[in-house]
Design a protein around this motif. Structure first.
Motif, PDB file in Angstrom:
ATOM      1  N   THR A  48       0.826  -1.207   0.000  1.00 15.74           N
ATOM      2  CA  THR A  48       0.000   0.000   0.000  1.00 15.74           C
ATOM      3  C   THR A  48       0.860   1.256   0.000  1.00 15.74           C
ATOM      4  O   THR A  48       1.774   1.408   0.812  1.00 15.74           O
ATOM      5  CB  THR A  48      -0.942   0.023   1.211  1.00 15.74           C
ATOM      6  OG1 THR A  48      -0.167   0.019   2.412  1.00 15.74           O
ATOM      7  CG2 THR A  48      -1.868  -1.180   1.203  1.00 15.74           C
ATOM      8  N   GLN A  49       0.540   2.148  -0.905  1.00 12.84           N
ATOM      9  CA  GLN A  49       1.247   3.420  -1.043  1.00 12.84           C
ATOM     10  C   GLN A  49       1.289   4.170   0.283  1.00 12.84           C
ATOM     11  O   GLN A  49       2.321   4.727   0.684  1.00 12.84           O
ATOM     12  CB  GLN A  49       0.530   4.259  -2.109  1.00 12.84           C
ATOM     13  CG  GLN A  49       1.040   5.658  -2.319  1.00 12.84           C
ATOM     14  CD  GLN A  49       0.021   6.489  -3.093  1.00 12.84           C
ATOM     15  OE1 GLN A  49      -1.059   6.765  -2.588  1.00 12.84           O
ATOM     16  NE2 GLN A  49       0.357   6.859  -4.318  1.00 12.84           N
ATOM     17  N   TRP A  50       0.152   4.219   0.988  1.00 13.55           N
ATOM     18  CA  TRP A  50       0.019   5.001   2.214  1.00 13.55           C
ATOM     19  C   TRP A  50       0.596   4.299   3.446  1.00 13.55           C
ATOM     20  O   TRP A  50       0.743   4.907   4.495  1.00 13.55           O
ATOM     21  CB  TRP A  50      -1.460   5.328   2.458  1.00 13.55           C
ATOM     22  CG  TRP A  50      -2.337   4.105   2.550  1.00 13.55           C
ATOM     23  CD1 TRP A  50      -2.713   3.451   3.686  1.00 13.55           C
ATOM     24  CD2 TRP A  50      -2.938   3.397   1.466  1.00 13.55           C
ATOM     25  NE1 TRP A  50      -3.504   2.374   3.377  1.00 13.55           N
ATOM     26  CE2 TRP A  50      -3.666   2.326   2.022  1.00 13.55           C
ATOM     27  CE3 TRP A  50      -2.941   3.566   0.081  1.00 13.55           C
ATOM     28  CZ2 TRP A  50      -4.386   1.411   1.231  1.00 13.55           C
ATOM     29  CZ3 TRP A  50      -3.658   2.662  -0.698  1.00 13.55           C
ATOM     30  CH2 TRP A  50      -4.372   1.616  -0.132  1.00 13.55           C
ATOM     31  N   TYR A  76       1.228  -2.927  -6.505  1.00 18.26           N
ATOM     32  CA  TYR A  76       1.349  -1.623  -5.858  1.00 18.26           C
ATOM     33  C   TYR A  76      -0.009  -0.935  -5.889  1.00 18.26           C
ATOM     34  O   TYR A  76      -0.591  -0.697  -6.953  1.00 18.26           O
ATOM     35  CB  TYR A  76       2.392  -0.769  -6.579  1.00 18.26           C
ATOM     36  CG  TYR A  76       2.710   0.532  -5.880  1.00 18.26           C
ATOM     37  CD1 TYR A  76       3.574   0.560  -4.793  1.00 18.26           C
ATOM     38  CD2 TYR A  76       2.158   1.728  -6.316  1.00 18.26           C
ATOM     39  CE1 TYR A  76       3.889   1.748  -4.150  1.00 18.26           C
ATOM     40  CE2 TYR A  76       2.467   2.927  -5.682  1.00 18.26           C
ATOM     41  CZ  TYR A  76       3.332   2.933  -4.598  1.00 18.26           C
ATOM     42  OH  TYR A  76       3.631   4.111  -3.962  1.00 18.26           O
ATOM     43  N   THR A  89      -0.681  11.037 -11.888  1.00 17.15           N
ATOM     44  CA  THR A  89      -0.155  11.149 -10.536  1.00 17.15           C
ATOM     45  C   THR A  89       0.109  12.622 -10.255  1.00 17.15           C
ATOM     46  O   THR A  89      -0.018  13.479 -11.120  1.00 17.15           O
ATOM     47  CB  THR A  89       1.116  10.304 -10.342  1.00 17.15           C
ATOM     48  OG1 THR A  89       1.482  10.304  -8.958  1.00 17.15           O
ATOM     49  CG2 THR A  89       2.273  10.826 -11.175  1.00 17.15           C
ATOM     50  N   ASP A  97      -0.413  10.631  -4.825  1.00 15.95           N
ATOM     51  CA  ASP A  97       0.672  10.930  -3.891  1.00 15.95           C
ATOM     52  C   ASP A  97       2.013  10.654  -4.565  1.00 15.95           C
ATOM     53  O   ASP A  97       2.643   9.620  -4.339  1.00 15.95           O
ATOM     54  CB  ASP A  97       0.520  10.095  -2.617  1.00 15.95           C
ATOM     55  CG  ASP A  97       1.488  10.521  -1.521  1.00 15.95           C
ATOM     56  OD1 ASP A  97       2.376  11.346  -1.787  1.00 15.95           O
ATOM     57  OD2 ASP A  97       1.341  10.017  -0.385  1.00 15.95           O
ATOM     58  N   ALA A 100       5.072   9.989  -2.127  1.00 12.86           N
ATOM     59  CA  ALA A 100       5.305   8.611  -1.699  1.00 12.86           C
ATOM     60  C   ALA A 100       5.782   7.754  -2.862  1.00 12.86           C
ATOM     61  O   ALA A 100       6.682   6.924  -2.706  1.00 12.86           O
ATOM     62  CB  ALA A 100       4.039   8.014  -1.102  1.00 12.86           C
ATOM     63  N   ASP A 101       5.211   7.964  -4.037  1.00 10.26           N
ATOM     64  CA  ASP A 101       5.528   7.118  -5.184  1.00 10.26           C
ATOM     65  C   ASP A 101       6.974   7.255  -5.639  1.00 10.26           C
ATOM     66  O   ASP A 101       7.690   6.256  -5.750  1.00 10.26           O
ATOM     67  CB  ASP A 101       4.617   7.461  -6.367  1.00 10.26           C
ATOM     68  CG  ASP A 101       3.185   7.006  -6.167  1.00 10.26           C
ATOM     69  OD1 ASP A 101       2.931   6.192  -5.265  1.00 10.26           O
ATOM     70  OD2 ASP A 101       2.306   7.484  -6.922  1.00 10.26           O
ATOM     71  N   TYR A 102       7.428   8.507  -5.902  1.00 15.91           N
ATOM     72  CA  TYR A 102       8.753   8.609  -6.517  1.00 15.91           C
ATOM     73  C   TYR A 102       9.572   9.833  -6.119  1.00 15.91           C
ATOM     74  O   TYR A 102      10.698   9.988  -6.587  1.00 15.91           O
ATOM     75  CB  TYR A 102       8.634   8.576  -8.043  1.00 15.91           C
ATOM     76  CG  TYR A 102       7.931   9.746  -8.693  1.00 15.91           C
ATOM     77  CD1 TYR A 102       8.645  10.852  -9.152  1.00 15.91           C
ATOM     78  CD2 TYR A 102       6.550   9.741  -8.881  1.00 15.91           C
ATOM     79  CE1 TYR A 102       8.010  11.922  -9.776  1.00 15.91           C
ATOM     80  CE2 TYR A 102       5.901  10.792  -9.516  1.00 15.91           C
ATOM     81  CZ  TYR A 102       6.630  11.878  -9.955  1.00 15.91           C
ATOM     82  OH  TYR A 102       5.998  12.919 -10.573  1.00 15.91           O
ATOM     83  N   ASN A 126       8.877   5.046  -3.221  1.00 14.11           N
ATOM     84  CA  ASN A 126       8.555   3.623  -3.302  1.00 14.11           C
ATOM     85  C   ASN A 126       8.977   3.003  -4.623  1.00 14.11           C
ATOM     86  O   ASN A 126       9.414   1.848  -4.664  1.00 14.11           O
ATOM     87  CB  ASN A 126       7.049   3.418  -3.109  1.00 14.11           C
ATOM     88  CG  ASN A 126       6.577   3.794  -1.724  1.00 14.11           C
ATOM     89  OD1 ASN A 126       7.333   3.756  -0.763  1.00 14.11           O
ATOM     90  ND2 ASN A 126       5.306   4.162  -1.611  1.00 14.11           N
ATOM     91  N   TYR A 176       3.281   4.273 -16.395  1.00  9.64           N
ATOM     92  CA  TYR A 176       3.807   3.219 -15.541  1.00  9.64           C
ATOM     93  C   TYR A 176       4.747   2.237 -16.238  1.00  9.64           C
ATOM     94  O   TYR A 176       5.724   1.794 -15.626  1.00  9.64           O
ATOM     95  CB  TYR A 176       2.644   2.454 -14.901  1.00  9.64           C
ATOM     96  CG  TYR A 176       1.853   3.293 -13.936  1.00  9.64           C
ATOM     97  CD1 TYR A 176       2.437   3.752 -12.758  1.00  9.64           C
ATOM     98  CD2 TYR A 176       0.539   3.661 -14.202  1.00  9.64           C
ATOM     99  CE1 TYR A 176       1.725   4.537 -11.871  1.00  9.64           C
ATOM    100  CE2 TYR A 176      -0.188   4.436 -13.316  1.00  9.64           C
ATOM    101  CZ  TYR A 176       0.414   4.878 -12.146  1.00  9.64           C
ATOM    102  OH  TYR A 176      -0.292   5.667 -11.278  1.00  9.64           O
TER     103      TYR A 176
END
Length: 444
Positions: A48-50, A76, A89, A97, A100-102, A126, A176
């Motif tokens: 989970t991203q969060w 993901y 995104t 977010d 958080a992603d990159y 992440n 992606y």
């Protein structure tokens, strides 16, 4: 966004008369003559991203607890779909977010490779950690899951016409698979995330039937979902041909339990031609918002939702067993104010049980501590293949390693594709549940 919401819709979706009957108890955890030894089963965990925030669960934790080497896939969660019908995104509260992603830098202690991120590298967060994890485990695949409960809002519109489907799919592949991220300071840019994702997982909840309150649906969603799957398959294969020889991008979907939802949104025979496999909803058969306690993830159940019933529903509609991956919960559903005596199951309750993150929803790692505390008694329905905790007032229904052994035995016996679990951050610090699934699928 959490899976815990799914059961509210599953329970209301069709009458109990449509559900499969109770199956023989001898099938629970039993090994047939063909035990599946030597087969390669999928072991898919949702990251989970969060989870990197409150739970402080980092990608590096999958390496530290030994889970990474036991997984075949990480999904993901989640990618979102815009009102314009494209993957996107950014840093938009509740919608995306990118930090958080990159964009978020990781220090050495929280990095898979033990090296701190620098301020000027184009990929951090992440996504970079997942790329580092794949470098350590070359067989591991990472898929981007699109939608989920909260972010399926614009799926129906995005899938509505041939032109909208083509544009939607192209945008997701660009973002992606090609990894063309929006520039965020020094982060992102063309190709920044190339090589992170090995495919796309469609988590549209639900085509043709009700999902979250702000998620529209149409009768034509069933046809449009079929065509959307075909468009994803076509464009993914076309892009794969431009890459090095042997490149293949996977395409999967998360699909429901309720027969009414299956029939409303899924042309099973046609979509299974283009999907590599589907992840079956194997949990939230009942949820803590209901007035009585009940099982949330039984392997078998008389006149109720069950894992076996879900498998049979998809097989009857034309899905091959080897493309069916069984969903397993790494969390529990809980009620408090339970009255009526006995073991607590099937009794009235006053409401969802207090919990760490959300009332009525608790991670396995917390429930394990309750079980070990002695304050709760562990109850088991060995014929049904499920377990629950009860202290006389509060009840939690959940899967523990013993339940997962029965379920992995079922996967092997029935020739299914493997196991999926929501979500990795709910496991114990030593990866107890992932280990149980891994050992079970190996027949150990």
């Amino acid at each position: 966004m959490r899976r815990s919401m799914l059961g509210r819709l599953a329970v209301a979706a069709c009458s109990l008369s449509l559900l499969t009957a109770f199956a023989p108890a001898t099938a629970v955890g039993a090994d047939s003559a063909d035990s599946g030894a030597g087969r390669s089963y999928k072991k898919i965990g949702y990251f989970t991203q969060w989870g990197v925030y409150g739970r402080d669960f980092q990608v590096q934790d999958l390496e530290a607890n030994g889970s990474a080497g036991k997984l075949t896939h990480i999904n993901y969660a989640f990618g979102n779909v815009s009102a314009e019908g494209t993957c996107f995104t950014g840093n938009i509260p509740g919608e995306a977010d990118a930090w958080a992603d990159y964009a978020r830098p990781l220090d050495a202690a929280n990095s898979v490779d033990g090296v701190a991120d620098t301020w000027d590298q184009p990929l951090a967060g992440n996504f970079n950690q997942l790329k580092e994890l794949k470098a350590k485990h070359p067989g591991l695949k990472v898929l981007i899951s699109l939608g989920g409960w909260s972010w399926s809002t614009h799926f129906s519109d995005a899938a509505l016409t041939p032109a909208s489907r083509k544009a939607f799919v192209a945008s997701c592949i660009d973002l992606y698979i090609k990894g063309n991220l929006p520039q965020d300071g020094t982060r992102g840019g063309a190709g920044a995330a190339a090589g992170v994702f090995d495919g796309i997982d469609l988590d549209w909840e639900w085509p043709g039937s009700a999902g979250d309150t702000d998620t529209p649906y149409r009768p034509e969603d069933k046809r449009n979902f079929t065509e959307l799957v075909k468009e994803f398959r076509t464009q993914l294969d076309a892009y794969a041909r431009t890459q090095k020889r042997g490149t293949k991008y996977e395409l999967t979907a998360f699909v429901p339990t309720a027969p009414a939802k299956i029939d409303a949104g899924f042309d099973v025979r046609r979509i299974m031609r283009d999907l590599d496999f589907v992840n079956l909803q194997g949990y939230d058969f009942h949820v803590s918002g209901e007035p009585r306690t009940a099982q949330q993830s039984a392997l078998y159940a008389r006149g109720d939702f069950s894992v076996h019933g879900t498998v049979e529903a998809w097989k009857r509609r034309g899905a091959p067993a080897h493309k069916l991956v069984m969903g397993m919960p790494f969390y529990g559903q809980g009620w408090t104010g339970v009255t009526g005596g006995g073991d607590g199951l099937g009794q009235p309750a006053t409401g969802p049980a207090p919990a760490t993150w959300a009332a009525g929803y608790e991670d396995y790692k917390a429930l394990q501590k309750l079980a070990d505390s002695g304050a709760y008694q562990v109850h088991r329905d060995r014929r049904g293949g499920h377990a629950w905790l009860f202290d006389g007032t509060t009840l939690w229904t959940y899967d523990d390693p013993q339940v997962l052994r029965a379920k992995t035995g079922y996967v092997r016996e029935h020739g299914l594709g493997g196991a999926m679990f929501w979500s990795l951050d709910a496991d114990t610090a030593d990866g107890e549940l992932v280990t149980a699934v891994d050992r079970g699928l190996r027949g150990r």
